[in-house]
Design an enzyme around this catalytic site. Structure first.
Site, PDB file in Angstrom:
ATOM      1  CG  ASP A  41      -2.003   0.975   1.219  1.00 41.55           C
ATOM      2  OD1 ASP A  41      -2.138   1.648   0.179  1.00 41.55           O
ATOM      3  OD2 ASP A  41      -2.732   1.097   2.221  1.00 41.55           O
ATOM      4  CG  ASP A 134      -3.306   3.988  -3.418  1.00 38.02           C
ATOM      5  OD1 ASP A 134      -4.215   3.211  -3.732  1.00 38.02           O
ATOM      6  OD2 ASP A 134      -3.409   4.810  -2.500  1.00 38.02           O
ATOM      7  CD  GLU A 135      -5.583  -0.667  -1.353  1.00 37.98           C
ATOM      8  OE1 GLU A 135      -5.307  -1.506  -0.480  1.00 37.98           O
ATOM      9  OE2 GLU A 135      -6.540   0.109  -1.272  1.00 37.98           O
TER      10      GLU A 135
END
Lengths: 417, 372
Positions: A41, A134-135
């Site tokens: 993350d 983003d993860e």
């Protein structure tokens, strides 16, 4: 106990500092080199990209989000000190942190960075499941021989590489399934590396509140609370049949997750349920021309995303939110799935006309649902609309132009309204 | 009101009434059938406000009168009575009950006053003509599969009945389409139908009309106005509103320049399509037709589930052609062919294809291809 230096990637037996580089950034855990499912993350991703691209922002609280009416998409760790959180309404965030610099999101720039990070992950394994820009989940099972290093080392190398090459940091959660890996990545943010081993799973989970379970939102939490369930230990006292009787299929999930059991595979094929875009207006509007312009732009964005993911939808959904927050949702099932903006626009426009909802509206959204592979889409023409095929071809041609010369190289006049 | 009627006659008269009644409706009276007895005849009237059907049957009427009761319930009762029974219907007006007796069975049903029953306004019909039941049956039966169910294009939710000029002169023509396929069926224009306004007969009406058309030799009285259409036999009168909309100009949709001609036995073709489509699990199953000198290969390739191929001997003399279709659409149009071979006329793999029976142009079908 096996340990790893996150700076120089040396592995050794437990010590307070790295024996080779003296760094204190050590991660040690009895199962460190036996675990292979991870969740990565990025830390305050949008804000970090903004800070990297504009060094003047480095020491300022930065909030990424839209306009005065919007909400906080991401905020940097400095802004978080003042209590700002993502999804918080902008006015509230600015009340808490008046000196914050508000930056409008540049999704294209974030997507570009996300692609670079994904490419780095793909060098490690094909088993990646991105959850958003983003993860992502990463399954490194069986890669130790290939890489000549256990998963933990490769993950530490990944975040180190992100930081040196892209100037972006991320946190790693390493465990034996997705559920726990996702929880772990959140334990030690930013720049974290947390491990939840098999032996400690039970002890780790029991005192935690049920809301750490992915998918338990406010509503489920309230329902659980009504049943006297606050912590995972409470949940464990329930028999499986009773949970299923009370909470349906969710009960079955809760039963297993409370025991740290999660059989879901890390797979990128998990298809989203829908692809949607919505926009909140700066000023409420009921003007059909303005709304029409929005419907077109949203349809185009939805089509772009569908095309990028090689998906198409059989249902077009239109969502309207009125100034009093009352929302209206209308959907229409198509005979033939589509990913063409022109068709999405026409259907959404039709839904808008038929909804007969009276403005002014504060939000409008368009989505494609009931998703299928793109090779099943737009396969048959319409006898009564012989030009539809031509318009679809024109759109594909415009897509090709945009791909070559940039997003604004060619746009429809309709989009200017 | 008091009358006696033979069970079979009553059942037949009620069958149509109860099928018009909407199962789910919020206005109680619309669930009822209006029974009117006078002279030596009883009539049953039912409506959903768009369609009205009146069914007349001979009966021994002891006391004239009228009332309304639940259409479905009365139909169910009569259906369950033994064959050949004599059914007595009696209503004294004050109790608000209709008593039904047959043999040793007695039923009592709640009634609603006849004054509350909505009777469809009579309309001035501008065109009146008589047409054989067989002819109307062919016109509607062959067209109805193409009716659209999509409510956004409500004007396609019916059969467009109008007059036109066919190859051999004026015709009564029925057209239906859903944008993927189209059916255009012609019959010689009946005497008196000239100048008829084109009307879109709703899907439900087409279904109800079908029940009037079983007897080949019966003459059906057809009346048409701008807003209504009426079909009548001596026993049954079916009146319906028509769809208020403009049917699209279908003539430009029917290809005229398709030259690649395929002739094939329709039932063999349909069976083969059905067989190969089995391996596809998609919702719209695509079948590829590969045509070469007197040879047709039907194939389905579904990456997830499997593949199938079948070869048919056909008459085809044009260039090689590969074209895909939705299997369901092919099956539906192939099943319209009952006498001769099916003739397909293709242009390219992206253009609409035309299908007809032999050289008969009184029934033509157009189907849109699908990318495969």
């Amino acid at each position: 106990m096996p340990a790893l230096c996150r700076d120089c990637l040396t592995t050794f037996d437990h010590a307070a500092r790295c024996p080779s580089c003296r760094s204190p950034r050590i991660v040690s855990h009895p199962e460190l080199f036996d675990l292979s499912i991870a969740h990565m993350d990025c830390d305050a991703f949008y804000a970090s990209v903004e800070k990297r691209d504009d060094p003047g922002l480095a020491d300022k609280p930065v909030i990424v989000g839209g306009g005065t009416r919007g909400v906080v998409s991401t905020c940097c760790y400095i802004a978080r000190i003042s209590g700002v959180r993502s999804a918080m309404p902008m006015f509230q965030a600015l009340k808490l942190c008046p000196q914050a610099v508000v930056v409008k999101p540049r999704i294209a720039a974030y997507a570009e960075e996300s692609r670079k990070i994904r490419a780095m992950m793909e060098e490690l394994t094909p088993d990646i499941e991105p959850l958003s820009l983003d993860e992502a989940f990463i399954d490194l099972s069986g890669t130790a021989r290939l890489h000549g290093a256990p998963p933990a080392v490769m993950l530490a190398r990944l975040v180190r590489r992100m930081e040196t090459e892209l100037g972006l940091t991320g946190s790693i959660g390493l465990s034996h399934n997705k559920f726990l890996a996702k929880i772990a990545s959140d334990l030690d943010k930013p720049k974290g590396f947390s491990v939840i081993g098999r032996a400690e799973t039970q002890g780790f989970l029991e005192p935690r509140p049920v809301r750490i379970i992915w998918g338990v939102g406010t509503a489920t939490q309230a329902a659980l609370e009504a049943a006297g369930i606050r912590t995972i230990a409470d949940l464990r006292r329930w028999e499986r049949v009773d949970l299923v009787a009370r909470f349906g299929s969710m009960g079955d999930r809760l039963y297993h997750l409370a025991r740290g059991q999660d059989q879901r595979r890390v797979s990128r094929d998990e298809r989203p349920k829908s692809i949607g875009k919505e926009t909140t207006f700066h000023e409420d509007t009921g003007d059909p021309d303005i709304l029409d312009g929005h419907i077109w732009r949203l349809a185009e964005q939805v089509a772009d995303r569908a095309k990028a993911r090689r998906l198409a939808g059989r249902t077009v959904v239109l969502k309207l939110k009125r100034e009093d927050f009352q929302s209206v949702t209308r959907r229409h099932a198509l005979g033939d799935a589509t990913q063409i903006a022109d068709r999405i626009y026409r259907e959404a426009r039709d839904l808008f006309d038929k909804a007969g909802a009276k403005g002014p509206f504060r939000l409008i959204g368009v989505a494609l649902a009931d998703l299928v592979d793109e090779d099943q889409a737009d396969r048959s023409g319409d006898l009564l609309d012989p030009d539809a095929g031509k318009r679809a071809k024109a759109e594909r041609a415009a897509d090709a132009i945009r791909a070559k010369f940039g997003k604004d190289a060619i746009i429809k006049g309709r989009a200017l309204r | 009101m008091k009358l006696s009627i033979e069970r079979g006659t009553l059942l037949k008269a009620l069958a149509q009434a109860q099928s018009v009644v909407e199962r789910r409706n919020t206005i109680p009276i619309l669930a009822n059938v209006l029974i009117e007895a006078d002279g030596n005849q009883v009539s049953f009237r039912a409506t959903d406000l768009d369609i009205e059907v009146v069914d007349r049957a001979p009966a021994m009427v002891e006391r004239a009168g009228a009332t309304t009761v639940s259409a479905v319930m009365l139909h169910e009762i009569v259906r369950k009575l033994p064959d050949g029974a004599l059914v007595n219907l009696a209503e004294d007006g004050s109790a608000g009950r209709l008593t039904i007796t047959a043999g040793r069975s007695t039923f009592s049903l709640a009634t609603l006053p006849r004054e509350d029953f909505p009777v469809m306004a009579t309309s001035e019909y501008s065109t009146n003509f008589s047409a054989p039941a067989g002819m109307l049956r062919r016109l509607f039966d062959k067209a109805k599969f193409a009716i659209s169910t999509e409510e956004t294009r409500y004007y396609l939710n019916g059969v467009y009945m109008h007059t036109a000029t066919g190859e051999d002169g004026p015709v009564l023509r029925c057209v239906a389409t859903d944008g993927h396929r189209l059916a255009r069926i012609d019959a010689p224009l009946p005497e008196g139908a000239q100048g008829m306004a084109g009307v879109i007969v709703p899907r439900k009406t087409v279904g109800e009309l079908r029940k009037l058309l079983d007897d080949d030799d019966a003459a059906i009285a057809v009346s048409v106005s701008e807003t209504k259409v009426r079909f009548a036999t001596p026993a049954i009168t079916l009146t319906s509103k028509v769809i208020d909309g403009t049917f699209p100009d279908y003539t430009r949709v029917i290809p005229t320049g398709n030259t690649r001609r395929l002739e094939v036995d329709a039932s063999e073709f349909a069976k083969a399509v059905d067989r190969v489509a089995t391996v596809s699990s998609e919702r719209s199953r695509a079948v590829k037709l590969s045509l070469d000198e007197d040879r047709l290969i039907l194939s389905v390739n579904a990456p997830d589930s499997g593949a199938a191929e079948e070869e048919l001997a056909v008459a085809y003399g044009d260039e090689r052609l590969e074209i895909g279709f939705n299997a369901k659409y092919l099956l539906e149009i192939a099943s319209q062919v009952d006498r001769e071979n099916a003739v397909f006329l293709f242009n390219s793999s992206g253009d609409p294809t035309l299908m007809r029976e032999g050289n008969d142009t009184s029934a033509v079908y157009v189907v849109m291809p699908m990318r495969v």
